[in-house]
Enzyme design. Structure first.
Site, short mmCIF file in Angstrom:
data_model
loop_
_atom_site.label_atom_id
_atom_site.label_comp_id
_atom_site.label_asym_id
_atom_site.label_seq_id
_atom_site.Cartn_x
_atom_site.Cartn_y
_atom_site.Cartn_z
N THR A 171 44.78 38.61 40.98
CA THR A 171 45.70 39.09 39.96
C THR A 171 46.19 40.50 39.98
OG1 THR A 171 44.03 39.71 38.42
CG2 THR A 171 44.44 37.56 38.40
N GLY A 172 47.05 40.79 38.99
CA GLY A 172 47.24 42.35 38.95
C GLY A 172 46.39 43.10 38.35
N ASP A 173 45.27 42.92 37.88
CA ASP A 173 44.48 43.72 37.08
C ASP A 173 42.83 43.14 37.41
OD1 ASP A 173 43.14 45.62 35.59
OD2 ASP A 173 44.94 45.73 34.32
N ASP A 174 41.75 43.69 36.73
CA ASP A 174 40.40 43.22 36.90
C ASP A 174 40.31 41.74 36.91
OD1 ASP A 174 40.22 45.91 36.49
OD2 ASP A 174 39.17 45.77 34.47
#
Ligand SMILES: *[C@@H]1O[C@H](CO)[C@@H](O)[C@H](O)[C@H]1NC(C)=O
Ligand SMILES: *[C@@H]1O[C@H](CO)[C@@H](O)[C@H](O)[C@H]1NC(C)=O
Ligand SMILES: *[C@@H]1O[C@H](CO)[C@@H](O)[C@H](O)[C@H]1NC(C)=O
Length: 447
Positions: free
Chosen positions: A249-252
């Site tokens: 994904t684009g975050d944690d």
């Protein structure tokens, strides 16, 4: 050796070997905390007028099917079957004692018409929406106060069509906090397994104020540049089991949270008993994260057998002044990472605040953190552990860690301050704040 004793020896050796193999074959899992249930009563979305042509809006079909489950209350609950096809819909609420079953090739797709997306109250432990003041958009699939809910099937897809929301964020035209893809609030006995989650507007799976939640065999996908598309965020929740999943994904990838600042402190709901095992993934932010919203406290977290590729930070514990909260007994082990800006980061100055009313004297406490058996390649900086002057991090124990790929002497592999603990067999060698022997008391429950 006489023949008889050598035969005995060979027998013993064989028995030992057999035992060893048996132990290795035993699959360690936490998924038993919620038993899988099979439902005799089955209905299909097509019984309620559902059309899987990708264009027809199926909101009424989903709401009626779930209304039927809620009010007929069949013994053992009801399975709602989603056959192959693309079912466009607005957001909807689940109910207790149900299974949402996505067949292979079934897609539940969120409408891109965001104008009528329902707004709900902010979470008490946040005091406002996570990204903007006021209420927040309800998650695409939502559950509040439920028990015995399963979302599963044959790897069908739940697609948030998040791009429209990401663009509103990029253009700063959002009015309220973006919706999660799935949120369970105040719920228990939840299983999410064998489903693909795609393009969430915001966080993907958000169990908040929940207990006994199993999330396994899921695939979570969103572009690396999609804003705030965290994979799984257990938040003020207990006994959460996350296993055997792929998240990119684009975050944690996984971030354990418990509210923020004066709101999280007042609500006082910790996250504890969180297991994260056999998770693989990739992200420009963190692989395994604790925080940065940690005001209710976060305890007893075990993350193991984690494989990370092309990461921002492999393991990231993050909190902030004004958060309060105790982060304690965190163990991360058997991590492999390939290409990361930073291997390990533990910091007390990360994340923003809900408003200016936070208490600057509410200092977070970070103690008893064990990170062991970590192998990294292409890791530009090994680690950064920076505690707070008036609340140093203690019992930080690192062992058997090898992080290769550090660049040049001007970039020190480790940066530490206001931290104590120990380091054994760590390469490159970490900072002098961490001693090479265990002092009595520190690292007591480790290694
Ligand atoms: C869905 O649940 C939310 C939050 O619990 C509630 O505010 C909303 O009215 C529910 N929507 C429907 C259509 O039942
Ligand atoms: C769904 O996908 C996961 C991850 O790839 C896989 O482990 C699992 O076996 C698949 N399940 C089914 C029912 O195909
Ligand atoms: C630490 O957490 C683990 C779970 O990860 C738990 O089994 C153990 O009992 C906890 N230890 C203490 C001292 O609380």
């Amino acid at each position: 050796m006489r023949p008889i004793s050598s035969i005995v020896f060979a027998f013993l050796a064989a028995a030992l070997l057999l035992n060893h193999c048996k132990a290795a074959a035993e699959w360690v899992t936490c998924s038993g905390i919620v038993p899988m249930r099979y439902r005799n009563d089955k209905i299909s979305i097509t019984d309620f007028g559902g059309v899987g042509d990708g264009r027809t809006l199926n909101t009424k079909a989903f709401r009626e099917a779930i209304y039927r489950i809620e009010h007929l209350r069949r013994r053992g609950g009801t399975l709602l079957y989603i056959p192959p096809g693309v079912y466009l819909t607005e957001s909807f609420n689940l109910t207790s004692h149900m299974t949402l079953y996505l067949a292979r090739g079934a897609v539940i797709k969120a409408t891109t018409d965001t104008r009528y997306w329902p707004l709900i109250a902010p979470l008490p432990s946040y005091g406002r929406g996570r990204e903007l003041p006021g209420g927040r958009y309800m998650s695409f699939i939502h559950g509040n106060g439920l028990h015995d809910v399963i979302i599963t099937g044959e790897n069908g897809t739940i697609d948030g069509q998040g791009e429209i929301w990401w663009n509103m964020w990029r253009r700063r035209t959002l009015q309220f906090t973006r919706p999660n893809l799935i949120e369970f609030m105040n719920s228990r006995g939840i299983i999410v397994s064998n489903v693909i989650f795609k393009n969430s507007p915001f966080w993907n799976i958000h169990p908040v104020y929940c207990s006994n939640v199993v999330i396994n065999y899921v695939t979570i996908l969103a572009p690396a540049d999609s804003p705030n598309t965290d994979g799984i965020d257990p938040d003020s929740s207990t006994h959460v089991c996350i296993e055997d999943s792929y998240i990119s994904t684009g975050d944690d990838l996984v971030a354990v949270k418990s509210g923020w600042d004066e709101y999280g402190i007042a609500y006082g709901r910790p996250s504890h008993g969180i297991t994260i095992r056999r998770v693989t993934g990739s992200s420009p932010f963190a692989g395994i994260a604790i925080g940065s919203e940690t005001s209710g406290g976060i305890e007893d977290v075990l993350a193991e057998h984690i494989n990370l590729y092309n990461m921002g930070v492999g393991i990231h514990l993050k909190t902030n002044v004004g958060r309060g909260g105790v982060i304690r007994n965190i163990t991360v082990s058997n991590v492999y990472m390939q290409n990361a800006r930073k291997g390990i980061k533990i910091a007390g100055d990360v994340g923003d605040h809900p408003d200016t009313n936070y208490n600057p004297n509410a200092l977070p406490v970070v103690k008893d953190v064990t990170i062991k058996d970590v192998w990294g390649e292409g890791v530009l900086q090994s680690g950064q552990i920076q505690g707070l002057k008036n609340s140093p991090f203690t019992g930080i124990c690192l062992s058997n860690i090898n992080l290769q790929g550090n660049v040049g002497p001007r970039n020190p592999p480790w940066k530490c301050s206001d931290v104590s603990g120990a380091a054994v067999r760590v390469s490159p060698w970490p900072c002098s704040e961490l001693t090479s022997t265990y002092q009595a008391g520190s690292c007591s429950n480790s290694f």
